[in-house]
Design an enzyme around this catalytic site. Structure first.
Site, PDB file in Angstrom:
ATOM      1  N   ARG A   1       0.810  -1.231   0.000  1.00 32.50           N
ATOM      2  CA  ARG A   1       0.000   0.000   0.000  1.00 32.50           C
ATOM      3  C   ARG A   1       0.840   1.277   0.000  1.00 32.50           C
ATOM      4  NH1 ARG A   1      -3.255  -3.254   3.306  1.00 32.50           N
ATOM      5  NH2 ARG A   1      -5.066  -3.978   2.138  1.00 32.50           N
TER       6      ARG A   1
ATOM      7  N   LYS B   1       4.833  11.710 -11.002  1.00 32.92           N
ATOM      8  CA  LYS B   1       3.976  10.926 -11.901  1.00 32.92           C
ATOM      9  C   LYS B   1       4.642   9.577 -12.129  1.00 32.92           C
ATOM     10  CE  LYS B   1       1.460  14.214 -14.788  1.00 32.92           C
ATOM     11  NZ  LYS B   1       1.299  14.684 -16.177  1.00 32.92           N
TER      12      LYS B   1
ATOM     13  N   GLU C   1      13.078  17.653 -24.130  1.00 35.47           N
ATOM     14  CA  GLU C   1      12.301  18.051 -22.940  1.00 35.47           C
ATOM     15  C   GLU C   1      12.910  19.306 -22.297  1.00 35.47           C
ATOM     16  OE1 GLU C   1       9.432  16.663 -22.036  1.00 35.47           O
ATOM     17  OE2 GLU C   1       9.456  14.533 -22.531  1.00 35.47           O
TER      18      GLU C   1
ATOM     19  N   LYS D   1      10.174  22.878 -13.516  1.00 39.02           N
ATOM     20  CA  LYS D   1       9.234  21.787 -13.228  1.00 39.02           C
ATOM     21  C   LYS D   1       8.796  21.841 -11.765  1.00 39.02           C
ATOM     22  CE  LYS D   1       7.660  17.290 -13.939  1.00 39.02           C
ATOM     23  NZ  LYS D   1       7.663  16.065 -14.670  1.00 39.02           N
TER      24      LYS D   1
ATOM     25  N   GLU E   1      -2.247  18.060 -11.510  1.00 37.45           N
ATOM     26  CA  GLU E   1      -2.585  18.460 -12.886  1.00 37.45           C
ATOM     27  C   GLU E   1      -4.058  18.804 -13.056  1.00 37.45           C
ATOM     28  OE1 GLU E   1      -0.420  16.358 -16.052  1.00 37.45           O
ATOM     29  OE2 GLU E   1      -2.186  16.648 -17.301  1.00 37.45           O
TER      30      GLU E   1
ATOM     31  N   ARG F   1      -0.194  22.470 -14.621  1.00 41.37           N
ATOM     32  CA  ARG F   1       0.775  21.391 -14.850  1.00 41.37           C
ATOM     33  C   ARG F   1       0.616  20.811 -16.264  1.00 41.37           C
ATOM     34  NH1 ARG F   1       2.990  16.492 -10.937  1.00 41.37           N
ATOM     35  NH2 ARG F   1       4.238  15.515 -12.572  1.00 41.37           N
TER      36      ARG F   1
ATOM     37  N   ASN G   1       2.766  19.251 -20.844  1.00 40.80           N
ATOM     38  CA  ASN G   1       2.447  18.306 -21.913  1.00 40.80           C
ATOM     39  C   ASN G   1       2.590  18.930 -23.295  1.00 40.80           C
ATOM     40  OD1 ASN G   1       1.824  16.323 -20.029  1.00 40.80           O
ATOM     41  ND2 ASN G   1      -0.253  17.116 -19.770  1.00 40.80           N
TER      42      ASN G   1
ATOM     43  N   HIS H   1       3.053  16.771 -26.249  1.00 40.09           N
ATOM     44  CA  HIS H   1       2.842  15.381 -25.839  1.00 40.09           C
ATOM     45  C   HIS H   1       1.579  14.747 -26.408  1.00 40.09           C
ATOM     46  CE1 HIS H   1       6.189  16.236 -23.283  1.00 40.09           C
ATOM     47  NE2 HIS H   1       6.149  15.062 -22.701  1.00 40.09           N
TER      48      HIS H   1
ATOM     49  N   HIS I   1       2.393  11.238 -27.842  1.00 42.96           N
ATOM     50  CA  HIS I   1       1.850   9.970 -27.349  1.00 42.96           C
ATOM     51  C   HIS I   1       1.154   9.213 -28.465  1.00 42.96           C
ATOM     52  CE1 HIS I   1       1.865  11.162 -22.795  1.00 42.96           C
ATOM     53  NE2 HIS I   1       3.057  10.936 -23.288  1.00 42.96           N
TER      54      HIS I   1
ATOM     55  N   HIS J   1      10.793   8.531 -26.847  1.00 40.01           N
ATOM     56  CA  HIS J   1       9.809   9.479 -26.319  1.00 40.01           C
ATOM     57  C   HIS J   1      10.222  10.930 -26.610  1.00 40.01           C
ATOM     58  CE1 HIS J   1       6.831  11.253 -23.680  1.00 40.01           C
ATOM     59  NE2 HIS J   1       7.788  11.889 -23.041  1.00 40.01           N
TER      60      HIS J   1
HETATM   61  P1  NAD Z   1      14.838   4.985 -20.879  1.00 40.80           P
HETATM   62  O1  NAD Z   1      14.526   4.898 -19.452  1.00 40.80           O
HETATM   63  O2  NAD Z   1      14.310   3.951 -21.797  1.00 40.80           O
HETATM   64  O3  NAD Z   1      16.416   5.080 -21.050  1.00 40.80           O
HETATM   65  C1  NAD Z   1      16.954   5.196 -22.324  1.00 40.80           C
HETATM   66  C2  NAD Z   1      18.100   4.227 -22.578  1.00 40.80           C
HETATM   67  O4  NAD Z   1      19.271   4.758 -22.007  1.00 40.80           O
HETATM   68  C3  NAD Z   1      17.928   2.838 -21.993  1.00 40.80           C
HETATM   69  O5  NAD Z   1      18.361   1.898 -22.954  1.00 40.80           O
HETATM   70  C4  NAD Z   1      18.883   2.822 -20.801  1.00 40.80           C
HETATM   71  O6  NAD Z   1      19.432   1.544 -20.565  1.00 40.80           O
HETATM   72  C5  NAD Z   1      19.952   3.772 -21.238  1.00 40.80           C
HETATM   73  N1  NAD Z   1      20.624   4.509 -20.182  1.00 40.80           N
HETATM   74  C6  NAD Z   1      20.051   5.116 -19.122  1.00 40.80           C
HETATM   75  N2  NAD Z   1      20.958   5.805 -18.442  1.00 40.80           N
HETATM   76  C7  NAD Z   1      22.137   5.606 -19.064  1.00 40.80           C
HETATM   77  C8  NAD Z   1      23.451   6.093 -18.825  1.00 40.80           C
HETATM   78  N3  NAD Z   1      23.707   6.965 -17.864  1.00 40.80           N
HETATM   79  N4  NAD Z   1      24.441   5.683 -19.668  1.00 40.80           N
HETATM   80  C9  NAD Z   1      24.167   4.840 -20.701  1.00 40.80           C
HETATM   81  N5  NAD Z   1      22.947   4.373 -20.981  1.00 40.80           N
HETATM   82  C10 NAD Z   1      21.935   4.776 -20.168  1.00 40.80           C
HETATM   83  O7  NAD Z   1      14.321   6.372 -21.510  1.00 40.80           O
HETATM   84  P2  NAD Z   1      14.115   7.823 -20.940  1.00 40.80           P
HETATM   85  O8  NAD Z   1      14.160   8.692 -22.128  1.00 40.80           O
HETATM   86  O9  NAD Z   1      14.991   8.136 -19.799  1.00 40.80           O
HETATM   87  O10 NAD Z   1      12.631   7.796 -20.366  1.00 40.80           O
HETATM   88  C11 NAD Z   1      11.515   7.644 -21.202  1.00 40.80           C
HETATM   89  C12 NAD Z   1      10.329   7.311 -20.364  1.00 40.80           C
HETATM   90  O11 NAD Z   1      10.056   8.361 -19.447  1.00 40.80           O
HETATM   91  C13 NAD Z   1       9.053   7.114 -21.162  1.00 40.80           C
HETATM   92  O12 NAD Z   1       8.424   5.927 -20.759  1.00 40.80           O
HETATM   93  C14 NAD Z   1       8.202   8.306 -20.788  1.00 40.80           C
HETATM   94  O13 NAD Z   1       6.819   8.037 -20.848  1.00 40.80           O
HETATM   95  C15 NAD Z   1       8.647   8.567 -19.394  1.00 40.80           C
HETATM   96  N6  NAD Z   1       8.397   9.923 -18.909  1.00 40.80           N
HETATM   97  C16 NAD Z   1       7.797  10.055 -17.708  1.00 40.80           C
HETATM   98  C17 NAD Z   1       7.546  11.308 -17.203  1.00 40.80           C
HETATM   99  C18 NAD Z   1       6.955  11.460 -15.838  1.00 40.80           C
HETATM  100  O14 NAD Z   1       6.610  12.570 -15.449  1.00 40.80           O
HETATM  101  N7  NAD Z   1       6.830  10.399 -15.064  1.00 40.80           N
HETATM  102  C19 NAD Z   1       7.936  12.441 -17.917  1.00 40.80           C
HETATM  103  C20 NAD Z   1       8.559  12.272 -19.140  1.00 40.80           C
HETATM  104  C21 NAD Z   1       8.793  10.999 -19.631  1.00 40.80           C
HETATM  105  N1  GLY Z   2       5.882  15.149 -17.784  1.00 39.48           N
HETATM  106  C1  GLY Z   2       4.697  15.866 -17.464  1.00 39.48           C
HETATM  107  C2  GLY Z   2       4.456  16.016 -16.001  1.00 39.48           C
HETATM  108  O1  GLY Z   2       5.226  15.600 -15.173  1.00 39.48           O
HETATM  109  O2  GLY Z   2       3.455  16.550 -15.637  1.00 39.48           O
END
Ligand code: NAD
Ligand code: GLY
Length: 373
Positions: A125, A147, A189, A231, A241, A245, A249, A252, A256, A270
């Site tokens: 939980r 998020k 971003e 942020k 949001e 907030r 997006n 986005h 998406h 992404h």
């Molecule tokens: P990811 O987590 O897939 O990482 C990208 C690649 O880089 C992976 O292959 C990983 O193994 C590699 N990697 C990571 N750190 C490394 C390092 N220091 N050195 C070498 N390789 C490394 O991709 P991302 O772009 O970090 O994240 C994308 C995700 O984030 C999506 O799913 C997206 O929806 C999400 N996201 C979430 C929010 C939120 O607010 N929660 C906001 C924006 C994006």
């Molecule tokens: N990435 C959008 C948010 O965190 O609200």
């Protein structure tokens, strides 16, 4: 920032936390973690690439501070952010006999942060977690703001929770091992914050983006800090949001839909989808007579100069080009869509984004059809 560790608070009363930005944070992590742990036990969630590069230094720091640690390594890539992997992760955590005083640590990019954060929000939980983002995208966006989510066949991030981390450690050294394509995806971003409400930051990025992308640590530090400040401000004002907030997006809604159309298969990262989406949002705004076409062209020019994709047709290289109707359908099933109409972040120019909740589907279809011709 010149070597110093910068500290920034996310002001959310009892859910508030610090973001630390600087070099050497992973190697010295235990010092920063210890004050926020309920007891000296963590479970690290990471992926194989990050484990190979950064787990050794992190584990050594925990060992030296007598913080017990286990590690769960999930496959890299967007496909990990699904129910199947989430279910296994939860069972693996319970197999480790965690309790409510155990803290999860997400060591990796946004994929690891999102799934580990969601697991932390529901296992027993809800337990604490800490973000140690290792991609630029995760440092400037996904690790901050609470998020957490997984994807479903209906679209991205449709099942999740708001669950704030207890601490974020953004180690600039981690960015130096990141493949250039991933650094660029995160850069999209970063640009987003300039486009939302900080035109001076966009000017700065036009001047310093190339150095930042070449690994200049002072430039990286300034960009990560400026992005996190932006942020943190928005999240503190609108954690759930219900208002501003949604400005985060920008780009986005298109992104998406494009990601869903490419089935998260790695053809389009992404951040790359966000780069295309931001240009489309500016072009749509210009088409609706809201923003100068010159601003759309200026943004497209900068993103192309650094090597990001900005156009729909590039999508067609490995998979069938999604049709405008399919993209609009995808948008309508995104959680940002309202009844019959689409919610978009539109703009009156660089640094002047606003939320439009009444964009007609027909207008978007016509705009996309024109682009595809
Ligand atoms: P990811 O987590 O897939 O990482 C990208 C690649 O880089 C992976 O292959 C990983 O193994 C590699 N990697 C990571 N750190 C490394 C390092 N220091 N050195 C070498 N390789 C490394 O991709 P991302 O772009 O970090 O994240 C994308 C995700 O984030 C999506 O799913 C997206 O929806 C999400 N996201 C979430 C929010 C939120 O607010 N929660 C906001 C924006 C994006
Ligand atoms: N990435 C959008 C948010 O965190 O609200």
């Amino acid at each position: 920032m010149n070597g110093a560790i910068a500290r920034l608070g996310v002001e959310l009363a009892e859910r508030g936390y610090d973001i630390l930005v600087g070099s050497g944070l992973i190697a010295d992590a235990a010092r920063h973690l210890a004050p926020v742990l309920k007891r000296p036990r963590v479970v690290i969630v990471t992926d194989p690439a990050v484990a190979a590069l950064h787990l050794g230094a992190f584990g050594a720091s925990l060992d030296a501070a007598h913080i017990r640690h286990d590690c769960l390594v999930l496959p890299a890539g967007e496909a990990t952010k699904g129910f199947a992997r989430l279910g296994r992760l939860l069972d693996d955590l319970l197999d480790l006999r965690i309790d409510r005083n155990t803290t999860l640590v997400a060591l990796g990019g946004g994929v690891i942060g999102d799934i580990a954060g969601f697991a932390a929000s529901i296992v027993l939980r809800g337990i604490d977690y800490i973000q140690i983002p290792t991609t630029l995208l995760a440092q400037v966006d996904s690790s901050v703001g609470g998020k957490t989510a997984v994807n479903t066949r209906h679209g991205k991030n449709l099942v999740g929770a708001f669950h704030q981390p207890r601490l974020v450690l953004a180690d600039l050294d981690a960015l130096l091992t990141l493949p250039r394509r991933e650094l660029l995806a995160g850069y999209a971003e970063v640009v987003k914050y300039g486009l939302i409400n900080d035109p001076a930051f966009f000017d700065w990025l036009e001047a310093h983006g190339p150095a930042l992308l070449a690994g200049d640590k002072a430039a990286l530090g300034h960009a990560v800090m400026t992005s996190c400040q932006a942020k943190a401000r928005i999240v503190a004002a609108d954690e759930r949001e219900t208002g501003d907030r949604a400005l985060l997006n920008l780009g986005h809604t298109f992104a998406h839909a494009l990601e869903a159309e490419t089935a998260y298969d790695g053809e389009l990262l992404h951040g790359e989808a966000v780069a295309i989406g931001m240009v489309l949002a500016f072009q749509l705004s210009a088409r609706l007579g809201l923003a100068p076409a010159a601003d759309a062209a200026r943004i497209q020019g900068h993103l192309e100069q650094v090597g990001l994709p900005t156009k729909l047709p590039r999508l067609g290289q490995a998979t069938a080009l999604p049709t405008p109707a399919r993209i609009v359908d995808s948008m309508a099933s995104d959680k940002k869509a309202g009844d019959g109409q689409l919610t978009f972040i539109l703009t009156r120019g660089i640094g002047r984004a606003f939320i439009a909740r009444d964009v007609a589907r027909d207008q978007v279809s016509a705009f996309l059809a024109e682009l595809c011709n």
